[in-house]
Scaffold this motif. Structure first.
Motif, PDB file in Angstrom:
ATOM      1  N   GLY A  43      -3.196   5.839 -14.272  1.00 13.72           N
ATOM      2  CA  GLY A  43      -3.525   7.057 -13.347  1.00 13.72           C
ATOM      3  C   GLY A  43      -2.867   6.595 -12.045  1.00 13.72           C
ATOM      4  N   THR A  44      -2.263   5.433 -11.808  1.00 12.83           N
ATOM      5  CA  THR A  44      -1.662   5.311 -10.412  1.00 12.83           C
ATOM      6  C   THR A  44      -0.103   5.557 -10.721  1.00 12.83           C
ATOM      7  N   THR A  45       0.476   6.119  -9.576  1.00 13.93           N
ATOM      8  CA  THR A  45       1.951   6.282  -9.453  1.00 13.93           C
ATOM      9  C   THR A  45       2.641   5.392  -8.473  1.00 13.93           C
ATOM     10  N   LEU A  46       3.657   4.595  -8.771  1.00 11.20           N
ATOM     11  CA  LEU A  46       4.168   3.859  -7.804  1.00 11.20           C
ATOM     12  C   LEU A  46       5.070   4.797  -7.039  1.00 11.20           C
ATOM     13  N   ARG A  47       5.169   4.725  -5.807  1.00 11.23           N
ATOM     14  CA  ARG A  47       6.170   5.658  -4.946  1.00 11.23           C
ATOM     15  C   ARG A  47       7.494   4.889  -4.940  1.00 11.23           C
ATOM     16  N   ASP A  48       8.412   5.821  -4.621  1.00  9.16           N
ATOM     17  CA  ASP A  48       9.697   5.482  -4.444  1.00  9.16           C
ATOM     18  C   ASP A  48      10.223   5.717  -2.980  1.00  9.16           C
ATOM     19  N   ASP A  49       9.573   6.701  -2.205  1.00  7.78           N
ATOM     20  CA  ASP A  49       9.841   6.948  -0.869  1.00  7.78           C
ATOM     21  C   ASP A  49       9.531   6.492   0.186  1.00  7.78           C
ATOM     22  N   ARG A  86       0.954  -1.318  -0.064  1.00  9.33           N
ATOM     23  CA  ARG A  86      -0.023   0.105  -0.031  1.00  9.33           C
ATOM     24  C   ARG A  86       0.682   1.269  -0.044  1.00  9.33           C
ATOM     25  N   ALA A  87       1.718   1.150   0.800  1.00  8.84           N
ATOM     26  CA  ALA A  87       2.705   2.276   0.918  1.00  8.84           C
ATOM     27  C   ALA A  87       3.454   2.678  -0.619  1.00  8.84           C
ATOM     28  N   THR A  88       3.489   1.687  -1.268  1.00  8.97           N
ATOM     29  CA  THR A  88       4.095   1.785  -2.839  1.00  8.97           C
ATOM     30  C   THR A  88       3.119   2.041  -3.881  1.00  8.97           C
ATOM     31  N   GLY A  89       2.109   1.115  -3.614  1.00  7.14           N
ATOM     32  CA  GLY A  89       0.987   1.384  -4.741  1.00  7.14           C
ATOM     33  C   GLY A  89      -0.042   1.931  -4.502  1.00  7.14           C
ATOM     34  N   GLY A  90      -0.160   2.859  -3.117  1.00  7.10           N
ATOM     35  CA  GLY A  90      -1.339   3.519  -2.521  1.00  7.10           C
ATOM     36  C   GLY A  90      -2.742   2.988  -2.359  1.00  7.10           C
ATOM     37  N   SER A  91      -2.926   1.605  -2.100  1.00  9.44           N
ATOM     38  CA  SER A  91      -4.229   1.070  -2.127  1.00  9.44           C
ATOM     39  C   SER A  91      -4.050  -0.384  -1.349  1.00  9.44           C
ATOM     40  N   ALA A  97      -1.687  -7.642  -8.030  1.00 16.33           N
ATOM     41  CA  ALA A  97      -0.764  -6.475  -7.370  1.00 16.33           C
ATOM     42  C   ALA A  97       0.703  -6.397  -7.915  1.00 16.33           C
ATOM     43  N   PHE A  98       1.114  -7.598  -8.172  1.00 14.42           N
ATOM     44  CA  PHE A  98       2.627  -7.474  -8.617  1.00 14.42           C
ATOM     45  C   PHE A  98       2.871  -8.138 -10.099  1.00 14.42           C
ATOM     46  N   TRP A  99       2.202  -8.682 -10.791  1.00 10.01           N
ATOM     47  CA  TRP A  99       2.418  -9.173 -12.362  1.00 10.01           C
ATOM     48  C   TRP A  99       2.065  -8.164 -13.173  1.00 10.01           C
ATOM     49  N   THR A 100       0.435  -7.977 -13.109  1.00  6.89           N
ATOM     50  CA  THR A 100      -0.091  -6.969 -14.215  1.00  6.89           C
ATOM     51  C   THR A 100       0.358  -5.394 -14.017  1.00  6.89           C
ATOM     52  N   GLY A 125      -0.852  -2.854  -9.131  1.00  9.48           N
ATOM     53  CA  GLY A 125      -0.156  -3.183 -10.052  1.00  9.48           C
ATOM     54  C   GLY A 125       1.111  -2.737 -10.212  1.00  9.48           C
ATOM     55  N   GLY A 126       1.811  -3.885 -11.029  1.00  2.00           N
ATOM     56  CA  GLY A 126       3.169  -3.454 -11.352  1.00  2.00           C
ATOM     57  C   GLY A 126       4.240  -3.359 -10.273  1.00  2.00           C
ATOM     58  N   LEU A 127       3.787  -3.980  -9.085  1.00  6.53           N
ATOM     59  CA  LEU A 127       4.941  -3.929  -8.007  1.00  6.53           C
ATOM     60  C   LEU A 127       6.084  -4.718  -8.311  1.00  6.53           C
ATOM     61  N   TYR A 128       5.977  -5.827  -9.184  1.00  3.95           N
ATOM     62  CA  TYR A 128       7.098  -6.761  -9.415  1.00  3.95           C
ATOM     63  C   TYR A 128       8.279  -5.954 -10.218  1.00  3.95           C
ATOM     64  N   ARG A 129       7.650  -5.205 -11.234  1.00  5.77           N
ATOM     65  CA  ARG A 129       8.684  -4.476 -11.921  1.00  5.77           C
ATOM     66  C   ARG A 129       9.180  -3.376 -11.376  1.00  5.77           C
ATOM     67  N   HIS A 130       8.177  -2.702 -10.394  1.00 10.72           N
ATOM     68  CA  HIS A 130       8.893  -1.546  -9.714  1.00 10.72           C
ATOM     69  C   HIS A 130       9.670  -1.866  -8.373  1.00 10.72           C
ATOM     70  N   ARG A 131       9.334  -2.910  -7.845  1.00 11.39           N
ATOM     71  CA  ARG A 131      10.191  -3.379  -6.671  1.00 11.39           C
ATOM     72  C   ARG A 131      10.335  -4.855  -6.341  1.00 11.39           C
ATOM     73  N   PRO A 132      11.366  -5.339  -7.412  1.00 13.52           N
ATOM     74  CA  PRO A 132      11.484  -6.737  -7.384  1.00 13.52           C
ATOM     75  C   PRO A 132      11.644  -7.418  -6.025  1.00 13.52           C
ATOM     76  N   LEU A 133      12.473  -6.581  -5.180  1.00 12.74           N
ATOM     77  CA  LEU A 133      12.563  -7.236  -3.650  1.00 12.74           C
ATOM     78  C   LEU A 133      11.204  -7.306  -2.920  1.00 12.74           C
TER      79      LEU A 133
END
Lengths: 130, 136, 502
Positions: free
Chosen positions: C436-442, C347-352, C428-431, C359-367
Motif C-alpha cells: 500500500g505504500t508508493t515510492l515517489r519519484d518527484d 521520508r520524501a521518497t517513502g512517505g514516513s 528502510a532500504f533492503w526489505t 522499505g524498498g528504498l535500495y531498489r528504488h533509489r540506489p543513490l
C-alpha cells in the motif's frame, strides 16, 4: 548584609524549585520566573553590594568623586532581566498555543494526548496550524 | 478595553510618552537612560494605545510592521560597529564627529547610531510580542 | 584586521535584518539566506587560515582592553568550530530551499535560522563567560522558535520539554557565572584562567560542577539528556538537521573550554567525574537507540552516545584524548547532520519516518542507499571512513591512559551503533516496501546536493585524514597550554603568571 541577602536568595530559589516541580506547566513557568528573580538577586549579592552613590561620573570630571556602587553586576543583571523577559514571554506564548492545540497543561496528559492515534493521514511536516 | 477616559487620556499621552522616550534615549550616553529604556517606554506607549483603541488602531498607528523595526534596528546597531573598522579600530569602537553649527556644538557618534538601533529593536521585539498576544 | 573575527557573527545578524525586510518575498529570502550562509563559510575558512598562520586571533570590542571589555578570541578549536558551523549552515540552507513548506517560510524560518547561526558562532568565538551566556540565550531562543514553528501537536509537546529543561539550564549557568564573578571579580575567560587557581580550591570545584550541569544539559550528557530524544524528531528536517549537527556541540565546546582553560585545578576529581559521565552517556545513548523504531529518534539517541566519545577524550585530558575530542566533533557534526538530511530524503521518497512504514528504498533509489551507507558506517566507525579514525584516536588515548573499562565501553558502543544502523538499513532500504505504500519519484534533485556534498566531505576526512588530524592536533596542543590563550588575550605578563610559554 550579604548573609541576609544570601538567605533571601535561598528562600526564593527553594520556593521556585517547589513550583518548578509541579505537574501543571503554568506553575512551572511561575517557578521559572521566580527562579530567574532569585538568580538575579544572587548575581547582585555575589557582586558585593555596598552603600554608595550611583556609578556616574559628574560633569567635568574624569572619574567618580568618592566611592560608588559596582556597576558591573547591575549591568549583568539588567542583561539577564532582559533575556529572562524575552524567554518568559516566549514560554507563556508557547503554553498558550500548547493549551489551544492539546487542551491541557498537565505534564502527564500532554504526552498521552500526543501519543493518541489521529484519524488524519500525516505526511510528517506538511500540515501547519494557523 | 472600551473606556472613554482611557481613550482620551491615551490619545493625549502617547505623544508625550513617545517624545519622552526619544529624550531618554538621547540623554543615555552620559546619564541614566539609553536606547533600551527609551525603546521600552515607546513600546509601552504603543501597547497602551493598543489597549485603549484596539489592536488594529495600534497597527495603523505604527504604519510599518514591527518586524521591519527590528530589521532596521539590527542593521543600525550592527552597522554602527563598522565606522570603527573604517578607521582601523577594533569593531564597535566609538567614533565621534564633533562640529559647530548654528552656534551650538554638535556631537554625532557611532554609539548614538548604536543606541538608535537598540531603541528600534526593542520597540520592534516588544510590539511583536504584544501584537501576537493581542491578536486573539 | 578584526573583521574576519567578527564576520561569523555580524554577517548572520545583517542577513537577519535583510530577511526581515524581505518578509513578503520568499524567493528573494531564499537567495539571500543561501548566499549569506555560503559567505559565512568563506569568512570562517579565512579565519581558520589566519589562525593557522598567525596564531590565536583576538579582538577587543570597542577597544576596551581585556579583561574590562568583551573579547572575541579565535584559537584553533574556535576557528574549526566556526568553519564546521559554516559548512552545516550552507548545507542546511540549500536543503531548506526545497524542503520547507511556504507557510513555515512565511512564519520566519530564514531570519530566525540566521539568528541561530549568529548565536552559535558567537558562543564559539567569545572569550567572556557572561558573553557566552548571552550567545547561548540567542541561540536558545531562536532554536525555540524554529522548533515550534508551525505549531504541530508533536512540536508543541516536544517544544515544551525542550524549552523547560533548557531554561533551567540557562539559569544554572547564570547563577554559576554570578558566583564565579563573586569569587574572582572577573568574567574574562583568560583572566579567570589566571585568577581561579588563586581562589579556594573547594569553591572552584563546586563552581565547576555547576558549569558541568549547565553545559551538560546543553550537550545532552547522562543523566541530563531526556529533552533531546523528546524533541529533535518533531520539527522539519531543515531544522532538526542543524539542531542535530550543531546545538549539542555548542554544549560540548563549552565543556571543553571550561575543563581545559578554567577548571584544571583538581583534574583528578573533576575529570574522573567527566570520565564516568562519558561512559554512561555512551552506553545509555546507544541502548536507548536500540529500543527505537523511528528514523530520527534512533539518530537522536545516537547523538547522545556519540557525545560520550567526545567527553571521553576531554576527560582523559591527554594530548591524544583532546585531539580525539576535536576530531570527533568535526566528524560527528558532518555525519550526523547528513544522516538527518538522509532521513528527510527517505521520508520524501517513502512517505514516513517510521521504519515499519518504510522499505524498498535500495531498489528504488540506489543513490540514496549509498548516501545513507557512507555517513551511517562512518558513524559506526568502519575503516577507512572518518568515524573510524575518530574512534581510533579516542580509544588509543584511552588505552594509553590505562582506562580499560571505558575503552571496552567505547568498543561495545561502536558495535551497538552498527546494530542500529543495520536496523535502519534492513527496514528502510533492503526489505520490500510494505503493502500500500508508493515510492515517489518527484523528490527535488536539489535536496540531494547537500547530502552528496556532506558525504563527500566524510570520505575526504576519512581518506585524507592527515590535514584534519593536524588541525585537531594544533587545537589540542593549544587547549593543553592555556598560557597561549591567556597570552594572546591579556599579554605576556599574565601568561608568565601561569608559568607557560605564550
Amino acid at each position: 548584609m550579604e548573609v541576609v541577602l544570601a538567605l533571601v536568595v535561598g528562600v526564593i530559589i527553594a520556593g521556585a524549585l517547589y513550583l518548578v516541580m509541579q505537574r501543571n506547566l503554568l506553575r512551572f513557568v511561575f517557578g521559572l520566573i521566580l527562579l530567574s528573580g532569585g538568580v538575579n538577586l544572587l548575581l547582585f549579592t555575589a557582586g558585593r553590594p555596598i552603600r554608595g552613590a550611583p556609578p556616574l561620573v559628574p560633569y567635568g570630571l574624569s572619574e567618580p568623586a568618592g566611592a560608588v556602587a559596582n556597576a558591573l553586576p547591575q549591568a549583568l543583571i539588567l542583561t539577564a532581566i532582559v533575556i529572562g523577559f524575552g524567554l518568559t514571554a516566549f514560554a507563556l506564548v508557547l503554553l498558550l498555543r500548547a493549551y489551544e492545540r492539546l487542551g491541557t497543561l498537565s505534564t502527564d496528559e500532554l504526552t498521552a494526548r500526543v501519543a493518541e492515534p489521529r484519524p488524519i493521514a500525516d505526511r510528517g511536516d506538511g500540515e501547519v496550524a494557523p | 478595553m472600551n473606556s472613554v477616559i482611557l481613550r482620551s487620556a491615551t490619545n493625549l499621552l502617547i505623544a508625550v510618552l513617545l517624545l519622552f522616550s526619544v529624550f531618554l534615549m538621547l540623554r543615555g550616553h552620559d546619564l541614566p537612560g539609553g536606547g533600551f529604556i527609551g525603546g521600552l517606554l515607546a513600546a509601552s506607549a504603543v501597547a497602551l494605545y493598543a489597549i485603549a483603541n484596539g489592536h488594529r488602531a495600534a497597527v495603523r498607528l505604527l504604519r510599518v510592521p514591527p518586524q521591519a523595526l527590528i530589521a532596521w534596528g539590527l542593521a543600525l546597531g550592527v552597522g554602527a560597529g563598522f565606522f570603527a573598522l573604517l578607521q582601523g579600530d577594533p569593531y564597535l569602537t566609538g567614533q565621534w564627529l564633533i562640529f559647530a553649527f548654528a552656534g551650538v556644538e554638535w556631537k554625532l557618534s557611532s554609539p548614538l547610531v548604536f543606541d538608535v538601533g537598540v531603541y528600534l529593536v526593542v520597540v520592534g521585539v516588544v510590539l511583536t510580542m504584544v501584537f501576537a498576544l493581542e491578536e486573539r | 584586521m578584526s573583521w574576519v573575527l567578527v564576520a561569523p557573527v555580524v554577517l548572520p545578524l545583517l542577513t537577519t535584518a535583510a530577511l526581515f525586510l524581505l518578509r513578503e518575498r520568499l524567493e528573494a529570502q531564499r537567495v539571500v539566506s543561501t548566499t549569506s550562509a555560503a559567505l559565512g563559510l568563506v569568512a570562517a575558512i579565512v579565519l581558520l587560515g589566519r589562525v593557522s598562520d598567525g596564531g590565536i586571533q583576538v579582538v577587543q570590542f570597542g577597544n576596551w582592553s581585556a579583561p574590562f571589555g568583551i573579547s572575541f578570541v579565535a584559537d584553533h578549536l574556535s576557528a574549526i568550530m566556526v568553519v564546521i558551523s559554516g559548512v552545516m549552515a550552507t548545507a542546511v540552507a540549500v536543503y531548506a530551499l526545497r524542503d520547507l513548506d511556504p507557510a513555515r517560510e512565511r512564519l520566519g524560518y530564514h531570519p530566525v535560522f540566521h539568528v541561530l547561526l549568529a548565536g552559535i558562532n558567537g558562543a564559539f568565538l567569545t572569550g567572556d563567560l557572561f558573553n557566552l551566556y548571552v550567545w547561548f540565550e540567542v541561540l536558545l531562543i531562536s532554536s525555540f522558535v524554529l522548533l515550534t514553528l508551525g505549531n504541530r501537536r508533536e512540536q508543541l509537546e516536544g517544544g515544551v520539554k525542550y524549552v523547560a529543561v533548557n531554561l533551567v539550564s540557562s539559569l544554572i549557568f547564570l547563577a554559576a557565572t554570578g558566583l564565579v564573578y563573586g569569587t574572582t571579580g572577573t568574567l574574562n575567560m583568560a583572566d579567570l584562567a589566571v585568577k581561579l587557581p588563586q581562589a579556594d580550591p573547594a569553591l572552584v570545584v563546586t563552581l565547576s560542577m555547576l558549569f558541568l550541569v549547565a553545559f551538560g544539559i546543553k550537550a545532552a550528557v547522562f543523566p541530563l539528556f531526556f529533552w533531546l530524544p523528546a524533541s529533535y524528531h518533531t520539527p522539519p528536517v531543515a531544522v532538526s538537521a542543524i539542531f542535530a549537527g550543531m546545538l549539542t556541540k555548542v554544549g560540548v565546546y563549552a565543556l571543553i573550554r571550561a575543563f581545559t582553560l578554567l577548571f584544571v585545578g583538581d583534574v583528578a576529581l573533576t575529570h574522573t567525574i567527566l570520565l564516568w559521565v562519558a561512559g554512561l552517556t555512551m552506553l545509555t545513548g546507544v541502548l536507548g537507540a536500540a529500543a527505537q523504531s523511528e528514523f530520527r529518534k534512533i539518530l537522536s539517541f545516537h547523538i547522545i552516545s556519540q557525545i560520550g566519545y567526545m567527553i571521553l577524550g576531554l576527560a582523559l585530558y591527554t594530548p591524544l584524548g583532546l585531539l580525539g575530542s576535536v576530531f570527533y566533533l568535526v566528524h560527528h557534526i558532518v555525519v550526523k547532520g547528513n544522516l538527518f538530511l538522509v532521513a528527510g530524503l527517505a521520508r520524501a521518497t517513502g512517505g514516513s519516518f517510521e521504519l515499519a512504514k518504510l522499505g524498498g528504498l535500495y531498489r528504488h533509489r540506489p543513490l540514496l542507499a549509498v548516501l545513507f551507507v557512507v555517513p551511517a558506517f562512518s558513524l559506526a566507525g568502519f575503516p577507512p571512513l572518518s568515524g573510524f579514525w575518530a574512534k581510533l584516536v579516542v580509544v588509543r588515548a584511552g588505552l594509553e591512559a590505562r582506562e580499560w573499562g571505558f575503552v571496552a565501553v567505547a568498543l561495545v558502543v561502536g558495535l551497538l551503533t552498527i546494530y542500529s544502523m543495520t536496523k535502519i538499513w534492513q527496514a528502510a532500504f533492503w526489505t520490500p516496501a510494505p503493502e500500500g505504500t508508493t515510492l515517489r519519484d518527484d523528490v527535488p534533485r536539489l535536496l540531494y546536493a547537500p547530502v552528496i556534498a556532506l558525504a563527500l566531505l566524510t570520505l575526504v576526512i576519512g581518506f585524507w585524514s592527515g590535514p584534519f588530524v593536524a588541525l585537531a592536533q594544533a587545537a589540542a596542543t593549544e587547549l593543553l597550554n592555556p598560557a597561549a590563550y591567556v597570552g594572546a588575550v591579556l599579554g605576556p605578563e599574565a601568561a608568565a603568571q601561569l608559568g607557560g610559554t605564550p
